[in-house]
Design a protein around this motif. Sequence first.
Motif, short mmCIF file in Angstrom:
data_model
loop_
_atom_site.label_atom_id
_atom_site.label_comp_id
_atom_site.label_asym_id
_atom_site.label_seq_id
_atom_site.Cartn_x
_atom_site.Cartn_y
_atom_site.Cartn_z
N MET A 81 15.40 -5.43 -18.47
CA MET A 81 15.64 -4.47 -17.18
C MET A 81 15.97 -3.09 -17.76
O MET A 81 15.37 -2.32 -17.25
CB MET A 81 16.93 -4.71 -16.46
CG MET A 81 17.38 -4.09 -15.61
SD MET A 81 18.47 -4.59 -14.27
CE MET A 81 17.50 -5.45 -13.17
N LEU A 82 16.44 -2.78 -18.94
CA LEU A 82 16.86 -1.48 -19.40
C LEU A 82 15.53 -0.73 -19.76
O LEU A 82 15.14 0.47 -19.49
CB LEU A 82 17.69 -1.48 -20.81
CG LEU A 82 18.08 0.01 -21.31
CD1 LEU A 82 19.19 0.43 -19.94
CD2 LEU A 82 18.84 -0.24 -22.44
N LEU A 125 13.59 -2.49 -8.65
CA LEU A 125 13.90 -3.40 -9.50
C LEU A 125 13.78 -4.94 -9.14
O LEU A 125 13.55 -6.01 -9.99
CB LEU A 125 15.15 -3.18 -10.40
CG LEU A 125 15.34 -2.17 -11.14
CD1 LEU A 125 16.55 -1.87 -11.62
CD2 LEU A 125 14.33 -1.92 -12.42
N SER A 126 13.96 -5.05 -7.87
CA SER A 126 13.95 -6.47 -7.12
C SER A 126 12.52 -6.86 -6.84
O SER A 126 12.36 -8.11 -6.24
CB SER A 126 15.00 -6.57 -6.14
OG SER A 126 16.28 -6.32 -6.51
N ALA A 127 11.58 -5.78 -6.97
CA ALA A 127 10.43 -5.95 -6.34
C ALA A 127 9.49 -7.31 -7.23
O ALA A 127 9.63 -7.19 -8.48
CB ALA A 127 9.32 -4.89 -6.36
N THR A 128 8.74 -8.12 -6.71
CA THR A 128 8.36 -9.32 -7.31
C THR A 128 7.30 -8.55 -8.40
O THR A 128 7.35 -9.32 -9.51
CB THR A 128 7.35 -10.03 -6.14
OG1 THR A 128 8.11 -10.41 -5.24
CG2 THR A 128 6.61 -11.13 -7.06
N SER A 129 6.58 -7.60 -8.19
CA SER A 129 5.75 -7.09 -9.59
C SER A 129 6.66 -6.81 -10.50
O SER A 129 6.17 -6.90 -11.62
CB SER A 129 5.03 -5.94 -8.83
OG SER A 129 5.64 -4.86 -8.47
N SER A 137 14.11 -13.72 -11.59
CA SER A 137 14.33 -13.69 -9.92
C SER A 137 14.86 -12.53 -9.47
O SER A 137 15.65 -11.91 -10.22
CB SER A 137 15.01 -15.08 -9.34
OG SER A 137 16.36 -14.88 -9.90
N SER A 138 15.05 -12.26 -8.21
CA SER A 138 15.66 -11.25 -7.60
C SER A 138 16.81 -11.37 -7.60
O SER A 138 17.84 -10.49 -7.80
CB SER A 138 14.97 -10.87 -6.12
OG SER A 138 15.22 -12.14 -5.31
N ALA A 139 17.62 -12.72 -7.59
CA ALA A 139 18.93 -12.77 -7.73
C ALA A 139 19.56 -12.56 -9.28
O ALA A 139 20.62 -12.08 -9.26
CB ALA A 139 19.12 -14.64 -7.54
N ARG A 157 22.40 -9.81 -10.97
CA ARG A 157 23.22 -9.83 -11.94
C ARG A 157 23.03 -9.22 -13.08
O ARG A 157 24.14 -8.56 -13.66
CB ARG A 157 23.24 -11.28 -12.31
CG ARG A 157 23.71 -12.52 -11.58
CD ARG A 157 23.87 -13.96 -12.09
NE ARG A 157 22.65 -14.53 -12.05
CZ ARG A 157 21.70 -15.08 -11.43
NH1 ARG A 157 22.66 -15.35 -10.41
NH2 ARG A 157 20.71 -15.65 -11.73
N LEU A 158 22.10 -8.82 -13.39
CA LEU A 158 21.65 -7.86 -14.57
C LEU A 158 21.99 -6.29 -14.21
O LEU A 158 22.70 -5.86 -15.12
CB LEU A 158 20.19 -7.85 -14.73
CG LEU A 158 19.42 -9.06 -15.21
CD1 LEU A 158 17.83 -9.03 -15.30
CD2 LEU A 158 20.06 -9.53 -16.53
#
Length: 378
Positions: A311-312, A322-326, A335-337, A341-342
């Motif tokens: 994610m960083l 950051l939650s976009a599927t791509s 996953s978006s969930a 958390r991240l």
Amino acid sequence: MNTLFKYNGPVTGRDFIGRKDDIGLISRLLTTGESLVVYGEPGVGCNSIVKESLARLKMNKTNFELADIDLLRARSVGDILLQFADGLVSSCASSPSQYREMVETFLQGTHFSINQKQYGRPGPALSLDGLPDETDMDRVFDLPSSLSSFRHCRLIVLVRQLQNVFFSDDPDRLLRGLEKVVERRDADCSFIFTGSQYNMLREIFDVKKYFWHSVYRLVPSKVDTLQIVDNIYGKFQSYGKVLQRDLISNAVGQLRCNMRYVNHLFSLVDAISKGFINSDTVSDAMDVMLSTYKPGFLRNVYSLTDFQLRMLKAIVDGETRLSATSVVNRYRLSSSANVKRLKDALVKKELVWFDDEDVPHIQDPLFEYWLRKEYFAV
């Protein structure tokens, strides 16, 4: 330390650059009995703004007493109340006998007692017998109003490292008690809150909304790049050294106008240069500065899981959704969930903060520079 560029603490006077609007706003707030929090990314100059504002109030002959309360080592409700009580009484007492008089007058019937031998030495001259109760807390938080009336003067209470209330066993109890006092808007008493953990302060003031109607929220304005360049260029020129303005501007941009890092960098440039300064000198100084902070940066990345590192990397690459599927698929974030958390984990570690549009920002510009240049080699 004798240097052209001070970076190891707050700066004032000729070393303080720009931010006239911030200084003017703070002065107006304090002279009208208002309170404020000054918070932002590490190194942007929150403590310098507060110190310069107070210095200018003194210069303008504004009459006030300053109670400087540092919660750096406070980790419990009792520790925090002791620091508050001792800092407030010490700021108004001119002798051990007056200190005793104020404690006996305003803290009578509480669990606080005086350690006379400790007066004038590092640490509180008060001790707390047992666990603090509601009376203890009410009396301590009433002290600013009581002492300003007793001394017939305006009292400015500077509370540093406020985020340390979260280390106590009941942070909400402390914040509610302090909020109740600040909301009285005593005309002769103002509070300034600061701290070194931006996200924790945002949790207090922006998420939980403590002090929502009683404390002005000030995020320091960005210092104008041209002002920084002119200041650095002029200092080098006064010592017979020549440095092209575009080299200064490029370095300042890489450091996002973060004055702690800017001053550290050009202090190193000054130390390793003679006469004409070229790009190699600035680059060498940047490498030296990176080597100083690199152990801390390594501790940061070693504390992260593989998911958190990925994610960083997405944030360093400029991803904002950051939650976009791509994005989830490209950086293998599961996953978006899991993204939620991240994000929470990186915020808790004080590495990243998210603005009102949920756009991520890496707090430390030198850490971001190191990630781009070395760790991720973007």
